[in-house]
Design an enzyme around this catalytic site. Sequence first.
Site, PDB file in Angstrom:
ATOM      1  N   ASP A  83       0.857  -1.192   0.000  1.00 16.85           N
ATOM      2  CA  ASP A  83       0.000   0.000   0.000  1.00 16.85           C
ATOM      3  C   ASP A  83       0.896   1.247   0.000  1.00 16.85           C
ATOM      4  OD1 ASP A  83      -2.393   1.435   0.175  1.00 16.85           O
ATOM      5  OD2 ASP A  83      -2.507   1.272   2.367  1.00 16.85           O
ATOM      6  N   HIS A  84       0.590   2.205  -0.855  1.00 16.67           N
ATOM      7  CA  HIS A  84       1.316   3.478  -0.907  1.00 16.67           C
ATOM      8  C   HIS A  84       2.843   3.352  -0.903  1.00 16.67           C
ATOM      9  CE1 HIS A  84      -2.227   6.007  -0.664  1.00 16.67           C
ATOM     10  NE2 HIS A  84      -2.697   5.184   0.235  1.00 16.67           N
ATOM     11  N   ASP A 105       2.850   5.055  -5.428  1.00 16.74           N
ATOM     12  CA  ASP A 105       2.071   6.289  -5.257  1.00 16.74           C
ATOM     13  C   ASP A 105       2.963   7.480  -5.592  1.00 16.74           C
ATOM     14  OD1 ASP A 105       0.640   8.482  -4.544  1.00 16.74           O
ATOM     15  OD2 ASP A 105       0.131   7.790  -2.523  1.00 16.74           O
ATOM     16  N   HIS A 198      -7.656   9.542   3.987  1.00 15.13           N
ATOM     17  CA  HIS A 198      -7.435   8.453   4.941  1.00 15.13           C
ATOM     18  C   HIS A 198      -7.913   8.836   6.341  1.00 15.13           C
ATOM     19  CE1 HIS A 198      -4.026   7.195   2.072  1.00 15.13           C
ATOM     20  NE2 HIS A 198      -5.032   6.374   1.898  1.00 15.13           N
ATOM     21  N   HIS A 232      -9.314   4.909  -2.580  1.00 15.25           N
ATOM     22  CA  HIS A 232      -8.642   4.934  -1.270  1.00 15.25           C
ATOM     23  C   HIS A 232      -9.558   5.636  -0.267  1.00 15.25           C
ATOM     24  CE1 HIS A 232      -4.387   3.637  -1.973  1.00 15.25           C
ATOM     25  NE2 HIS A 232      -4.908   3.566  -3.182  1.00 15.25           N
ATOM     26  N   ILE A 276      -9.745  -0.246   2.663  1.00 16.07           N
ATOM     27  CA  ILE A 276     -10.386  -0.072   3.971  1.00 16.07           C
ATOM     28  C   ILE A 276      -9.408  -0.458   5.082  1.00 16.07           C
ATOM     29  CG2 ILE A 276     -12.239  -0.904   5.485  1.00 16.07           C
ATOM     30  CD1 ILE A 276     -13.951  -1.288   2.959  1.00 16.07           C
ATOM     31  N   ASP A 277      -9.117   0.489   5.919  1.00 18.87           N
ATOM     32  CA  ASP A 277      -8.274   0.246   7.090  1.00 18.87           C
ATOM     33  C   ASP A 277      -8.963   0.777   8.350  1.00 18.87           C
ATOM     34  OD1 ASP A 277      -6.186  -0.244   8.819  1.00 18.87           O
ATOM     35  OD2 ASP A 277      -4.927   1.394   8.124  1.00 18.87           O
ATOM     36  N   THR A 278      -9.382   2.046   8.282  1.00 13.44           N
ATOM     37  CA  THR A 278      -9.928   2.709   9.468  1.00 13.44           C
ATOM     38  C   THR A 278     -11.116   1.958  10.082  1.00 13.44           C
ATOM     39  OG1 THR A 278      -9.108   4.852   8.776  1.00 13.44           O
ATOM     40  CG2 THR A 278     -11.014   4.859  10.245  1.00 13.44           C
TER      41      THR A 278
HETATM   42  O1  LIG Z   1      -6.941   4.046   1.711  1.00 13.16           O
HETATM   43  C1  LIG Z   1      -6.618   3.362   2.671  1.00 13.16           C
HETATM   44  C2  LIG Z   1      -5.357   2.612   2.646  1.00 13.16           C
HETATM   45  O2  LIG Z   1      -4.605   2.874   1.493  1.00 13.16           O
HETATM   46  C3  LIG Z   1      -7.455   3.227   3.896  1.00 13.16           C
HETATM   47  O3  LIG Z   1      -8.489   4.180   3.948  1.00 13.16           O
HETATM   48  P1  LIG Z   1      -9.333   4.399   5.293  1.00 13.16           P
HETATM   49  O4  LIG Z   1      -8.504   5.210   6.233  1.00 13.16           O
HETATM   50  O5  LIG Z   1     -10.569   5.131   4.877  1.00 13.16           O
HETATM   51  O6  LIG Z   1      -9.685   3.059   5.827  1.00 13.16           O
HETATM   52  O1  LIG Z   2      -2.670   4.355   3.780  1.00 15.83           O
HETATM   53  C1  LIG Z   2      -3.285   4.346   4.820  1.00 15.83           C
HETATM   54  C2  LIG Z   2      -3.569   3.151   5.635  1.00 15.83           C
HETATM   55  O2  LIG Z   2      -4.629   3.449   6.507  1.00 15.83           O
HETATM   56  C3  LIG Z   2      -2.356   2.660   6.358  1.00 15.83           C
HETATM   57  O3  LIG Z   2      -2.111   3.396   7.500  1.00 15.83           O
HETATM   58  P1  LIG Z   2      -0.659   3.346   8.227  1.00 15.83           P
HETATM   59  O4  LIG Z   2       0.308   4.059   7.326  1.00 15.83           O
HETATM   60  O5  LIG Z   2      -0.912   4.032   9.523  1.00 15.83           O
HETATM   61  O6  LIG Z   2      -0.320   1.888   8.380  1.00 15.83           O
HETATM   62 ZN   LIG Z   3      -4.655   4.817   0.714  1.00 13.51          ZN
HETATM   63 ZN   LIG Z   4      -1.561   8.866  -2.234  1.00 11.75          ZN
END
Ligand SMILES: O=C(CO)COP(=O)(O)O
Ligand SMILES: O=C[C@H](O)COP(=O)(O)O
Ligand SMILES: [Zn+2]
Ligand SMILES: [Zn+2]
Length: 361
Positions: A83-84, A105, A198, A232, A276-278
């Site tokens: 991710d990113h 990214d 995010h 995202h 989806i993370d949050t």
């Molecule tokens: O985009 C995300 C991770 O790359 C996560 O997004 P959220 O913070 O909305 O869950």
């Molecule tokens: O890109 C955002 C995700 O919520 C990951 O979060 P993080 O960088 O705190 O692991």
């Molecule tokens: Zn993201």
């Molecule tokens: Zn970005």
Amino acid sequence: MARITLRQLLDHAAENDYGLPAYNINNMEQGLAIMEAAEAVNAPVIIQASRGARSYANDIVLAKLIDALAELYPHIPVCMHQDHGNGPATCATAIQYGFTSVMMDGSLEEDAKTPASYEYNVDVTRRVVQMAHSCGVSVEGELGVLGSLETGMGEAEDGHGFEGKLDHSALLTDPDQAVDFVRETKVDALAIAMGTSHGAYKFSRQPDGEVLAMNVIEEIHRRLPDTHLVMHGSSSVPQDLQDIINAYGGQMPQTWGVPVEEIQRGIKHGVRKINIDTDNRMAMTGAIRKILSEKPGEFDPRAYLKPAKEAMRKLCQERYLQFGCEGQASKIRPLSTAQMAQRYAKGELNPHFGTSASKAA
Ligand SMILES: O=C(CO)COP(=O)(O)O
Ligand SMILES: O=C[C@H](O)COP(=O)(O)O
Ligand SMILES: [Zn+2]
Ligand SMILES: [Zn+2]
């Protein structure tokens, strides 16, 4: 063991009109929760690790954890995605650890804070695509900077995101530029900016088209009907999770996320990967707060990590159903990265432009 590339999964999702949640992982409980949810509804899996996750869990631990999860559920295809990624080195080391997909990214410079020029983004993304595709690994690019259309601010809380304020032209992906970007870079999937950010604090009210520009997705899909789009910042920040956290000592100010119906609308217009993370972080935190508050004498981590895992499983499973993933896992026969590398080399996976007008909806 059924590792799969992002490209193969998203091609399947596009052919069968569904979207795939991509869940972030940092530890074993999250990995088990995702796999239990996927197993319950026979859904394919995208697990993604941020740079923060890789340093938190350690690359070796993470790689072996994913191996263990795939071995535990041999019939569920699992895509492991960076991710990113902030530069070629992050993407290359992810590939070394067995990731089958990387995000370059390039909307931000390597510091993951400074908005990058278009030329920089094209150049760095193209280089990562060349390197990754020669290994059969998929690449997600990003065009447009994620941030709030309400405030112009990015998301400092995740450690990845610009600082300061940007205007709408930077916060909304330009559809014409998107066509050029895909042609120049040959990315497998394109993350776009249209008002999501995010973290938990996305919108100060129930979002409408002013602050969540779903029309931008539709416009891009019209021009790039065969490109897999990525949303995202797609947590919905459910009210019940805010309430649980706050009922047990949390202090989260009232906030709104991305409604599931808007994501479903996106899926009708080419969105195939939904990050989806949050929501999962909130589900786990709510469960942990509740146990620790109700049983202040408790000191065994399993007593709160088990309900935390269960709360995350429930959320993941709900999204699999809402995005149409049910029953899809067993329909897919994963190709190896070596096979995917051959397909790239033959040009079979080159982007198409404007050929399937019927799908443009
Ligand atoms: O985009 C995300 C991770 O790359 C996560 O997004 P959220 O913070 O909305 O869950
Ligand atoms: O890109 C955002 C995700 O919520 C990951 O979060 P993080 O960088 O705190 O692991
Ligand atoms: Zn993201
Ligand atoms: Zn970005």
